[in-house]
Design a protein around this motif. Structure first.
Motif, PDB file in Angstrom:
ATOM      1  N   THR A 137       1.257   5.346 -20.433  1.00  0.00           N
ATOM      2  CA  THR A 137       2.518   6.082 -20.486  1.00  0.00           C
ATOM      3  C   THR A 137       2.636   6.721 -21.869  1.00  0.00           C
ATOM      4  O   THR A 137       2.360   6.067 -22.874  1.00  0.00           O
ATOM      5  N   ILE A 138       2.985   8.004 -21.893  1.00  0.00           N
ATOM      6  CA  ILE A 138       3.054   8.750 -23.156  1.00  0.00           C
ATOM      7  C   ILE A 138       4.420   9.419 -23.267  1.00  0.00           C
ATOM      8  O   ILE A 138       4.799  10.190 -22.377  1.00  0.00           O
ATOM      9  N   ALA A 139       5.175   9.121 -24.315  1.00  0.00           N
ATOM     10  CA  ALA A 139       6.460   9.786 -24.570  1.00  0.00           C
ATOM     11  C   ALA A 139       6.971   9.361 -25.935  1.00  0.00           C
ATOM     12  O   ALA A 139       6.469   8.398 -26.519  1.00  0.00           O
ATOM     13  N   GLN A 164      -1.511  -2.660 -24.755  1.00  0.00           N
ATOM     14  CA  GLN A 164      -1.820  -1.846 -25.932  1.00  0.00           C
ATOM     15  C   GLN A 164      -0.625  -0.980 -26.305  1.00  0.00           C
ATOM     16  O   GLN A 164      -0.111  -0.234 -25.462  1.00  0.00           O
ATOM     17  N   MET A 165      -0.198  -1.057 -27.541  1.00  0.00           N
ATOM     18  CA  MET A 165       0.827  -0.150 -28.070  1.00  0.00           C
ATOM     19  C   MET A 165       0.243   0.518 -29.306  1.00  0.00           C
ATOM     20  O   MET A 165       0.548   0.129 -30.446  1.00  0.00           O
ATOM     21  N   TYR A 218     -13.008  -5.459 -21.837  1.00  0.00           N
ATOM     22  CA  TYR A 218     -11.832  -6.163 -21.338  1.00  0.00           C
ATOM     23  C   TYR A 218     -10.670  -5.173 -21.258  1.00  0.00           C
ATOM     24  O   TYR A 218     -10.317  -4.548 -22.257  1.00  0.00           O
ATOM     25  N   GLN A 219     -10.099  -5.015 -20.068  1.00  0.00           N
ATOM     26  CA  GLN A 219      -9.102  -3.966 -19.871  1.00  0.00           C
ATOM     27  C   GLN A 219      -7.685  -4.460 -20.142  1.00  0.00           C
ATOM     28  O   GLN A 219      -7.347  -5.585 -19.784  1.00  0.00           O
ATOM     29  N   PRO A 220      -6.857  -3.603 -20.743  1.00  0.00           N
ATOM     30  CA  PRO A 220      -5.453  -3.975 -20.915  1.00  0.00           C
ATOM     31  C   PRO A 220      -4.705  -3.914 -19.583  1.00  0.00           C
ATOM     32  O   PRO A 220      -5.198  -3.335 -18.610  1.00  0.00           O
ATOM     33  N   THR A 221      -3.517  -4.496 -19.574  1.00  0.00           N
ATOM     34  CA  THR A 221      -2.636  -4.432 -18.402  1.00  0.00           C
ATOM     35  C   THR A 221      -1.901  -3.103 -18.382  1.00  0.00           C
ATOM     36  O   THR A 221      -1.544  -2.587 -17.329  1.00  0.00           O
ATOM     37  N   SER A 222      -1.685  -2.556 -19.557  1.00  0.00           N
ATOM     38  CA  SER A 222      -0.943  -1.296 -19.662  1.00  0.00           C
ATOM     39  C   SER A 222      -1.101  -0.752 -21.084  1.00  0.00           C
ATOM     40  O   SER A 222      -1.346  -1.509 -22.023  1.00  0.00           O
ATOM     41  N   VAL A 223      -1.010   0.580 -21.213  1.00  0.00           N
ATOM     42  CA  VAL A 223      -1.060   1.217 -22.532  1.00  0.00           C
ATOM     43  C   VAL A 223       0.220   2.034 -22.697  1.00  0.00           C
ATOM     44  O   VAL A 223       0.556   2.829 -21.811  1.00  0.00           O
ATOM     45  N   VAL A 224       0.922   1.825 -23.799  1.00  0.00           N
ATOM     46  CA  VAL A 224       2.204   2.489 -24.039  1.00  0.00           C
ATOM     47  C   VAL A 224       2.083   3.272 -25.339  1.00  0.00           C
ATOM     48  O   VAL A 224       1.924   2.689 -26.418  1.00  0.00           O
ATOM     49  N   ILE A 225       2.139   4.599 -25.227  1.00  0.00           N
ATOM     50  CA  ILE A 225       1.952   5.468 -26.397  1.00  0.00           C
ATOM     51  C   ILE A 225       3.281   6.094 -26.793  1.00  0.00           C
ATOM     52  O   ILE A 225       3.810   6.956 -26.081  1.00  0.00           O
ATOM     53  N   ASP A 226       3.838   5.652 -27.909  1.00  0.00           N
ATOM     54  CA  ASP A 226       5.114   6.172 -28.410  1.00  0.00           C
ATOM     55  C   ASP A 226       4.803   7.248 -29.445  1.00  0.00           C
ATOM     56  O   ASP A 226       4.317   6.950 -30.547  1.00  0.00           O
ATOM     57  N   LEU A 227       5.105   8.506 -29.093  1.00  0.00           N
ATOM     58  CA  LEU A 227       4.756   9.623 -29.979  1.00  0.00           C
ATOM     59  C   LEU A 227       5.484   9.561 -31.317  1.00  0.00           C
ATOM     60  O   LEU A 227       5.021  10.134 -32.305  1.00  0.00           O
ATOM     61  N   ASP A 228       6.614   8.855 -31.358  1.00  0.00           N
ATOM     62  CA  ASP A 228       7.372   8.764 -32.612  1.00  0.00           C
ATOM     63  C   ASP A 228       6.549   8.125 -33.732  1.00  0.00           C
ATOM     64  O   ASP A 228       6.810   8.386 -34.914  1.00  0.00           O
TER      65      ASP A 228
END
Lengths: 360, 360
Positions: free
Chosen positions: B17-19, B127-128, B159-169
């Motif tokens: 997710t990217i925002a 992953q953040m 080893y794969q993450p459960t989710s990746v969260v990309i905070d553009l800030d």
């Protein structure tokens, strides 16, 4: 009278071969071929006995073999000793196409397996277990790990070998205390999975301690079969595989509290199985007469059936709460329900556990 | 204008997710639920900026969150620093049902991923990524690792993450040199896989350096898409995934020789890409005019296009021979064949490589 079986795990399936004299046969080094590279990982006790024959066989096959000799003992199953394996691999350097051979007991198998899982994110490895314990237990199933000062086997990976080669001749040089330690895991299979095998052990325990080859070959094969069935159905221990931990939650507490290496793993598991049986008695799900039968067999195998005198019941719990079966802070224990059957039980009260330990 | 995509890896598939502002949204912490436990792994640079908002959000969701703050820098991406993560987990203790959150750049992501892969043989992790480099590269694909003094990323796991969260800030607080380092990997995707994206970069490189949000969002999403496609087809780097290593064999030599942390990863990769291009020129498979176009774009991104003055060409080879792509002692290099196309090439002579390095 070579015995051969497969552990069925799809594309990660692998063969187990059991016979006397295997280390000196070229077929034991399948799937290695000439010009490939190998790192034999062993320890200072095993190296004088078996390293040269293994290296000679590898050399005869045209394989480029190096070796690294680690100190012997559970207390060296650490991240820092593991790092010396990586250093040996990188000094040459060995590439991602290398193969690690674990030549030794459970500590060498677990460490070499984790080194293989982690070196360059994964290379092949072959298990050549030299103790009864590692032959019936740690060489099958792909659990690899090192210890942390705060808990046993806390750092590791599920990683399957390419092949397991069990040379029965190794048991001739095994100290009797180590043989007994292996018998603890053997007896465990009977308790959790196979009443007929438990009865067979009651009849053959003396033959096993005398190193009767026919009895050993049958016993090791049966244990590998029982473990392989469980692992095939539950590779990553989401369900029934946890049954293999009978006695281990208590046993790990003994090993950790006493300092790794002072109590052998099988000795701690033997006392732990009695504690598990006593816990089940407290809960009314196992009878005292079956516990006595278990105790008799363990004693005949040369194993302890009580915890260390220095440990109070209260000493166990902090270690047990670090067990990998703990979920959301709740203890889960493997408990026998009959000879040949066991269950994973949640919500056992700490007072019940303390009462059971006090009885042992 | 949230962007969401999936990395398709069967049962190991996960969303990216990217925002802007994601760290402060509860949906970013999927699939965590109340009463679960979490360990946030971050470093001393990131902690003052983002740790409290993340912990506050976790607390609002009723999640039991601990944190461990590591020293900042590639030189701390080691087994011994990793061990401090295990110690933090075991001191609580965290069970096998815990989740690790990697809050930081590529070093934190790689180490936290390997900690998650190894702790109790595998726990979940999210992953953040807070740097451009980790957002476009290390957060996608499941490569986790620590360095060894004899080689970078030599100890690790897929080893794969459960989710990746990309905070553009996060990019607003990123030092310009770190932003440029990320742009090296961005440019790499254009060179190896997507000529249209290379052209887009030529048009938008200034907007990216100005942190234009629309340009950044598109750029990060496109890089993640390109990488996800490659990884989905070749999770364990048996084939095309190796293309992602363009410039890395040379770059790792620079990083190792100069001491980890002195040259940023992206800076070393930028110089390494020019060396790869020069090598391909020597072989007649890439034209000097394309190399010039690459150099121009790298310079506009604020990146070096030559190796360190202190390194002679001969200094590179010992490091390069420890590359994970080396098979049977033979160097394999990723080389561009056009802008948007690359190949893995075996059997490139050491003299060719030396000549190319000398040109840079």
């Amino acid at each position: 009278m070579m015995q051969k079986m497969m552990v069925s795990l799809g594309e990660r399936s692998y063969p187990i071969t059991i016979a006397a004299g295997l280390f000196s046969e070229s077929a034991s080094y399948w799937p290695l071929t000439a010009h490939q590279s190998v790192m034999v990982v062993t320890n200072e006790t095993i190296a004088p006995l078996y390293l040269q024959p293994v290296l000679a066989q590898l050399s005869a096959l045209g394989i480029n073999a190096d070796s690294v000799v680690l100190p012997d003992g559970e207390q060296y199953k650490s991240l820092s000793v593991l790092d010396t394996v990586f250093t040996a691999l990188l000094e040459k350097p060995h590439g991602r196409d290398t193969t690690l051979i674990a030549l030794g007991g459970g500590v060498i198998g677990d460490m070499t397996g984790f080194a293989a899982a982690s070196y360059q994110r994964g290379v092949r490895f072959i298990q050549m277990p030299t103790t009864l314990l590692s032959q019936v237990d740690s060489s099958v199933g792909g659990k690899t790990a090192v210890n942390h000062p705060l808990g046993k086997n806390m750092i590791g990976a599920f990683y399957q070998p390419t092949s397991v080669v069990i040379d029965l001749d190794c048991l001739a040089t095994l100290p009797p205390r180590e043989l007994s330690s292996g018998l603890a895991e053997v007896i465990k299979y009977g308790v959790i999975l196979d009443y007929a095998f438990f009865e067979w052990l009651e009849e053959n325990i003396d033959a096993l301690r005398r190193l009767d080859q026919k009895a050993l070959a049958y016993c090791i094969r049966r244990c590998c079969e029982l473990k392989a069935e469980i692992v095939a159905a539950d590779e990553r221990e989401q369900g029934n595989r946890a049954l293999l931990n009978l006695g281990h939650t208590f046993g790990h507490a003994i090993e950790a509290h006493m300092g790794y290496g002072n109590w052998l793993h099988g000795e701690a598991v033997a006392a732990g199985m009695v504690m598990a049986a006593r816990t089940a008695e407290q809960l009314g799900t196992f009878s005292a007469s079956l516990t006595e039968r278990l105790i008799t067999l363990l004693l005949r195998a040369g194993l302890p059936v009580n915890g260390p005198q220095q440990m109070s019941a209260e000493d166990y719990l902090p270690h047990m709460m670090r067990d990998k079966k703990v979920l959301s802070g709740e203890l889960r224990l493997v408990l026998p329900t009959d000879l040949g059957k066991a269950e994973v039980r949640s919500g056992v009260g700490h007072d019940t556990v303390l009462a059971a330990i006090t009885k042992c």
